[in-house]
Design a protein around this motif. Structure first.
Motif, short mmCIF file in Angstrom:
data_model
loop_
_atom_site.label_atom_id
_atom_site.label_comp_id
_atom_site.label_asym_id
_atom_site.label_seq_id
_atom_site.Cartn_x
_atom_site.Cartn_y
_atom_site.Cartn_z
N LYS A 1 0.94 -1.23 -0.03
CA LYS A 1 -0.28 -0.05 -0.54
C LYS A 1 0.92 1.26 -0.18
CE LYS A 1 -3.93 -1.89 0.42
NZ LYS A 1 -5.59 -1.88 -0.08
N GLY A 2 2.04 1.21 0.14
CA GLY A 2 3.39 2.37 0.00
C GLY A 2 3.54 3.22 1.23
N ILE A 3 2.78 2.00 2.40
CA ILE A 3 3.23 2.38 4.04
C ILE A 3 5.21 2.10 4.20
CG2 ILE A 3 2.37 2.19 5.95
CD1 ILE A 3 -0.83 1.49 5.46
N LEU A 4 5.91 2.83 4.76
CA LEU A 4 6.93 2.51 5.48
C LEU A 4 6.62 1.77 6.33
CD1 LEU A 4 10.18 3.28 4.72
CD2 LEU A 4 9.48 4.83 7.05
N VAL A 5 7.79 0.14 6.18
CA VAL A 5 6.95 -0.98 7.65
C VAL A 5 8.07 -0.76 8.35
CG1 VAL A 5 5.88 -3.01 8.12
CG2 VAL A 5 4.72 -1.04 6.16
N GLY A 6 7.97 -1.97 9.43
CA GLY A 6 9.01 -2.33 10.05
C GLY A 6 8.52 -3.28 10.49
N ILE A 7 9.15 -4.56 11.55
CA ILE A 7 8.47 -5.27 12.42
C ILE A 7 9.60 -5.39 13.32
CG2 ILE A 7 8.43 -7.41 12.69
CD1 ILE A 7 8.23 -7.97 10.01
N GLU A 8 8.18 -4.93 15.02
CA GLU A 8 9.26 -4.91 16.25
C GLU A 8 8.09 -6.49 16.75
OE1 GLU A 8 7.12 -4.20 19.62
OE2 GLU A 8 5.45 -4.25 18.24
N GLY A 9 8.79 -6.18 18.03
CA GLY A 9 8.90 -7.65 18.87
C GLY A 9 8.19 -7.95 19.77
N SER A 10 7.75 -7.08 20.46
CA SER A 10 7.13 -7.19 22.18
C SER A 10 5.76 -8.27 21.90
CB SER A 10 6.21 -5.39 21.83
OG SER A 10 5.56 -4.91 21.42
N GLY A 11 5.72 -8.33 23.16
CA GLY A 11 4.94 -9.49 23.75
C GLY A 11 5.28 -10.63 24.51
N SER A 12 4.89 -11.43 24.27
CA SER A 12 5.41 -12.73 25.84
C SER A 12 6.81 -12.83 25.16
CB SER A 12 4.59 -13.55 25.59
OG SER A 12 5.14 -14.53 26.69
N MET A 13 7.49 -13.42 25.84
CA MET A 13 8.89 -12.75 25.90
C MET A 13 9.83 -12.83 25.26
SD MET A 13 8.89 -17.59 26.46
CE MET A 13 11.14 -17.53 27.14
N GLU A 14 9.87 -11.18 25.12
CA GLU A 14 9.82 -10.42 24.19
C GLU A 14 10.94 -10.21 23.48
OE1 GLU A 14 9.51 -5.90 25.04
OE2 GLU A 14 7.46 -7.05 25.56
N ARG A 15 12.32 -9.99 25.83
CA ARG A 15 13.17 -9.95 24.59
C ARG A 15 14.31 -11.43 24.13
NH1 ARG A 15 11.23 -7.98 28.89
NH2 ARG A 15 11.10 -9.46 30.02
N MET A 16 13.99 -12.37 24.88
CA MET A 16 14.48 -13.65 24.49
C MET A 16 13.85 -13.89 22.84
SD MET A 16 14.03 -13.23 27.67
CE MET A 16 12.40 -13.64 28.29
N ASN A 17 12.50 -13.44 22.35
CA ASN A 17 12.61 -13.46 21.08
C ASN A 17 12.58 -12.47 20.33
OD1 ASN A 17 10.19 -15.86 21.09
ND2 ASN A 17 9.14 -15.42 22.21
N SER A 18 13.64 -11.71 20.63
CA SER A 18 13.92 -10.65 19.69
C SER A 18 15.15 -11.31 18.92
CB SER A 18 14.67 -9.42 20.65
OG SER A 18 13.20 -8.70 20.85
N ARG A 19 15.83 -11.87 19.03
CA ARG A 19 16.42 -13.12 18.50
C ARG A 19 15.92 -13.30 17.20
NH1 ARG A 19 16.52 -16.76 22.56
NH2 ARG A 19 17.58 -15.48 23.51
N ASN A 20 14.43 -13.66 16.69
CA ASN A 20 14.37 -14.36 15.49
C ASN A 20 13.87 -13.48 14.73
OD1 ASN A 20 14.43 -16.52 16.48
ND2 ASN A 20 12.15 -16.20 18.51
N LEU A 21 14.13 -11.69 15.28
CA LEU A 21 13.80 -10.79 14.03
C LEU A 21 13.36 -11.21 12.58
CD1 LEU A 21 12.54 -7.90 14.46
CD2 LEU A 21 15.28 -6.64 14.12
N PRO A 22 15.62 -11.06 12.33
CA PRO A 22 15.24 -12.02 10.74
C PRO A 22 14.40 -12.72 10.07
CG PRO A 22 17.11 -12.73 12.13
CD PRO A 22 16.50 -12.17 12.87
N PHE A 23 13.88 -14.21 11.50
CA PHE A 23 12.79 -15.03 11.15
C PHE A 23 11.46 -14.36 11.24
CE2 PHE A 23 16.31 -17.49 13.84
CZ PHE A 23 17.04 -17.71 12.27
N TYR A 24 11.32 -13.99 11.36
CA TYR A 24 10.02 -13.02 11.00
C TYR A 24 9.83 -12.20 10.04
CZ TYR A 24 9.86 -12.32 16.45
OH TYR A 24 9.47 -12.47 17.88
N ALA A 25 10.93 -11.41 9.22
CA ALA A 25 11.27 -10.49 8.23
C ALA A 25 10.99 -12.41 6.75
CB ALA A 25 12.60 -10.31 7.83
N GLY A 26 11.26 -13.26 7.33
CA GLY A 26 11.62 -14.44 6.67
C GLY A 26 9.88 -14.43 6.25
#
Length: 437
Positions: free
Chosen positions: A322-347
């Protein structure tokens, strides 16, 4: 007795040494040339056979190795068959603010109170967090450290993940104010005899009025003589003059529309929506008002029964289209440990509608633009910080995201963590068992 005390102290120090984060790397002392890797620039471009040179922490050359191999100098890293990426950026993270959830003394993610614009997450950031250390082997080298709690949570800052302390870590201090927008609906409190279904919240408009009143009071205070010090109001000055971005955490369709109106009423030029679960329903309004979005983690279930089963997976892709500037964040349950999964969110975003290089932008150049650090981070371009890494394969695929080298501002960092040491230890155990059989 004295000998016993000395022995005890030395033993205690040795245990601390085993559990402490890796020692920060020394400043880059010579040029480094990475030759032959497939370079994923971070802006959608690829150089199949690349030459990347960096000196004094800055990238000085990005080009085709076939045409510029003779320019290589300093330490030469042969990366034929491998891939090079800009360091991934984790926005809206609480890394370094909480070490152990069950130990209150290690939890500094929020403060008591509702209106807390003067609270700075940066000064609570623990640069030696063992959780933060585990981001680096997956290529997550930068993060926006954001507060939680309250109506206005406080101010975030952006750090790099190889530092002695929070002063060394900071790459952009006090970048934005975080606001938790109220919900227009709530679930009935069954324990009080209420219908457990969803119903309109009577407090919704009251809470919006409360927020608008705080903004008005802060403006009035700043326009006055300021004889009496008021830290919350003083902290709002950088918001009103545009030095700080405003990050509003909101998910509902109605709520997002109200945020857009709030942006107009308060003349907030640089506003970002965080979470944005129902943003696709109001995508045209977001685009028209030039509002960037940090979508929640894709590895989630739908919120409503009638949502598409794969809505969280494809949300970033659909908003990008839609032409919106988008990034991904990872807040939520166990967010600190899950932050390492950031590249796989993009995947996952790549698997659900985005070209692979466009998906990469969700955690590199797009996020850098949203956070306001694109002048020195987010892409492999001359003049930017040499914050990058080399992977044996596709860094957005957990099977092939295997880092061989990583650099933060030109410093070669250690990729060992407690987890990688345990992995190697138990891999050796099973290899021995196989050999014995």
């Amino acid at each position: 007795m004295k000998l016993f005390n000395i022995t005890y102290i030395l033993a205690f120090i040795s245990v601390l040494g085993l559990n402490a984060q890796q020692m920060p790397a020394a400043k880059q002392s010579e040029a480094v040339s990475i030759l032959g890797a497939t370079a994923h620039i971070g802006n959608g471009e690829i150089i199949e056979n690349s030459l990347i040179i960096f000196e004094d922490g800055k990238i000085t050359k990005v080009g085709d190795a076939a045409a510029a191999a003779s320019q290589a100098k300093g330490e030469i890293i042969n990366a034929q068959g491998k891939h090079i990426y800009p360091g991934f950026i984790a926005p809206n993270a609480t890394l370094g603010l909480v070490e152990i959830d069950a130990v209150r003394a290690t939890d500094d993610e929020d403060e008591i109170g509702e209106m807390l614009p003067h609270i700075r997450s940066l000064i609570a950031y623990n640069a030696e967090s063992q959780v933060t250390e585990t981001m680096r082997p997956n290529g997550v080298l930068l993060g926006q450290i954001a507060p939680r709690g309250g109506f206005i949570s406080g101010t975030s800052s952006i750090v790099q993940f190889d530092a002695w302390n929070w002063e060394d870590a900071a790459v952009k201090t006090d970048d934005g104010l975080h606001i938790n927008w109220p919900n227009s609906v709530r679930r009935g409190r069954w324990w009080m005899g209420e219908d457990p279904g969803i119903k309109p919240s009577k407090e919704y408009q009251e809470n919006i009025i409360k927020l608008k009143s705080f903004f008005a009071e802060a403006k009035a205070y700043l326009a006055g003589d300021r004889k009496e010090s008021n830290l919350p109001y003083l902290a709002m000055e950088s918001v009103f003059n545009g030095d700080k971005k405003v990050y509003i955490h909101v998910n509902g369709e109605k709520e997002i529309l109200d945020v857009i109106q709030f942006k107009k009423d308060e003349k907030l030029d640089d506003l970002v929506i965080v979470g944005a679960y129902n943003a696709l329903k109001v995508a045209d309004e977001l685009k028209a008002n030039n509002i960037g979005v940090l979508t929640g983690r894709p590895h989630s279930l739908p919120n409503q029964d009638d949502d598409d089963y794969d809505l969280p997976y494809k949300l970033a892709a659909e908003l990008s289209k839609k032409g919106i500037l988008v990034g991904i964040e990872g807040s939520g349950s166990m967010e600190r440990m899950n932050s390492r999964n950031l590249p796989f969110y993009a995947g996952t975003a790549a698997a659900y509608g985005l070209d692979k290089e466009e998906a990469l932008k969700l955690i590199t150049s797009n996020t850098a633009k949203i956070l306001g650090i694109d002048e020195f981070a987010g892409t492999l371009e001359e003049g930017k910080d040499a914050t990058l890494f080399i992977s044996e394969g596709d860094a957005l695929d957990m099977r092939t995201n295997i880092l061989t080298d990583a650099f933060i501002q030109g410093r070669k960092i250690n990729l060992d963590t407690r987890q990688t040491k345990l992995w190697k230890r138990y891999m050796e155990k099973y290899e021995r068992q196989e050999a014995e059989e």
